[in-house]
Structures are given as C-alpha cells and as structure tokens.
Design a protein around this motif. Structure first.
Motif, mmCIF file in Angstrom:
data_model
loop_
_atom_site.group_PDB
_atom_site.id
_atom_site.type_symbol
_atom_site.label_atom_id
_atom_site.label_comp_id
_atom_site.label_asym_id
_atom_site.label_seq_id
_atom_site.Cartn_x
_atom_site.Cartn_y
_atom_site.Cartn_z
ATOM 1 N N ARG A 223 -1.211 -6.022 1.673
ATOM 2 C CA ARG A 223 -1.308 -5.089 0.274
ATOM 3 C C ARG A 223 -0.267 -4.156 0.427
ATOM 4 O O ARG A 223 0.028 -3.531 1.429
ATOM 5 N N LEU A 224 0.910 -4.233 -0.583
ATOM 6 C CA LEU A 224 2.087 -3.291 -0.713
ATOM 7 C C LEU A 224 1.396 -1.866 -0.935
ATOM 8 O O LEU A 224 0.635 -1.695 -1.859
ATOM 9 N N HIS B 200 -2.060 -3.948 -7.954
ATOM 10 C CA HIS B 200 -1.140 -3.794 -6.688
ATOM 11 C C HIS B 200 -0.713 -5.217 -6.342
ATOM 12 O O HIS B 200 -1.058 -6.115 -6.812
ATOM 13 N N TRP B 201 0.546 -5.207 -5.341
ATOM 14 C CA TRP B 201 1.092 -6.310 -4.948
ATOM 15 C C TRP B 201 0.597 -6.695 -3.539
ATOM 16 O O TRP B 201 0.154 -5.953 -2.755
ATOM 17 N N MET C 247 9.357 -0.788 3.877
ATOM 18 C CA MET C 247 8.429 -1.073 3.028
ATOM 19 C C MET C 247 7.113 -0.981 3.707
ATOM 20 O O MET C 247 6.921 -1.393 4.849
ATOM 21 N N LYS C 248 6.344 -0.051 3.138
ATOM 22 C CA LYS C 248 4.742 0.136 3.729
ATOM 23 C C LYS C 248 3.911 -1.141 3.283
ATOM 24 O O LYS C 248 3.998 -1.475 2.104
ATOM 25 N N TYR C 249 3.114 -1.276 4.106
ATOM 26 C CA TYR C 249 1.976 -2.441 3.716
ATOM 27 C C TYR C 249 0.669 -1.994 4.407
ATOM 28 O O TYR C 249 0.853 -1.306 5.625
ATOM 29 N N LYS D 116 9.676 -8.038 -5.996
ATOM 30 C CA LYS D 116 8.430 -7.788 -6.642
ATOM 31 C C LYS D 116 8.377 -8.610 -7.827
ATOM 32 O O LYS D 116 8.482 -8.068 -8.982
#
Length: 77
Positions: A75-76, A64-65, A1-3, A32
C-alpha cells in the motif's frame, strides 16, 4: 516512494510456511494509473530476489493506491 507491505494469509487453504522478511522493493514502469501493470522487484533478507508482474489498483472507498504482485502486495503511503 514509501510503502507498507500488506501481509497476506494463505493458511486457510495451505500449510502455513515461514514468510521471508522483505528487505527492499523497487518498481519498474510504475504509474499511478488504475489497472496499470508494472514490475515489482523484491529483495528478501536471505538474499533471494523475486521479479513480479504487478497491477496498480486505486481503492476508491479507502482512497489509497495498492501495487499487487499476488505473492507480495504493498500500500503506497
């Protein structure tokens, strides 16, 4: 997962202290799903670890998540 780490500025009300560099962040029980609670495990460059109870939030305006653990938020991407 990128953040992407969201830098928080607490200096308006508190003395500005040195912020530690974050090496890695891992999530447990992540979904999510708006207002879902998960655990965020943060590893700092000095070897310290921090386990945070975090809330997953969806920003409908910016689409955004965000996972917010109060002292650390991401922030994802």
């Amino acid at each position: 997962m990128k953040y992407e780490v969201i830098r928080k500025s607490w200096s308006k009300r508190r003395k500005l202290d040195q912020q530690k560099e974050i090496e890695n962040i891992e999530f447990e029980d992540f979904k999510k799903e708006h207002n879902h609670f998960c655990k965020m495990n943060v590893l700092y460059s000095d070897g310290c670890r921090e386990n945070l109870l975090s809330r997953v939030v969806f920003n409908e305006i910016k689409q955004h998540w965000i996972v917010d653990g109060m002292s650390v938020a991401v922030r994802l991407i």
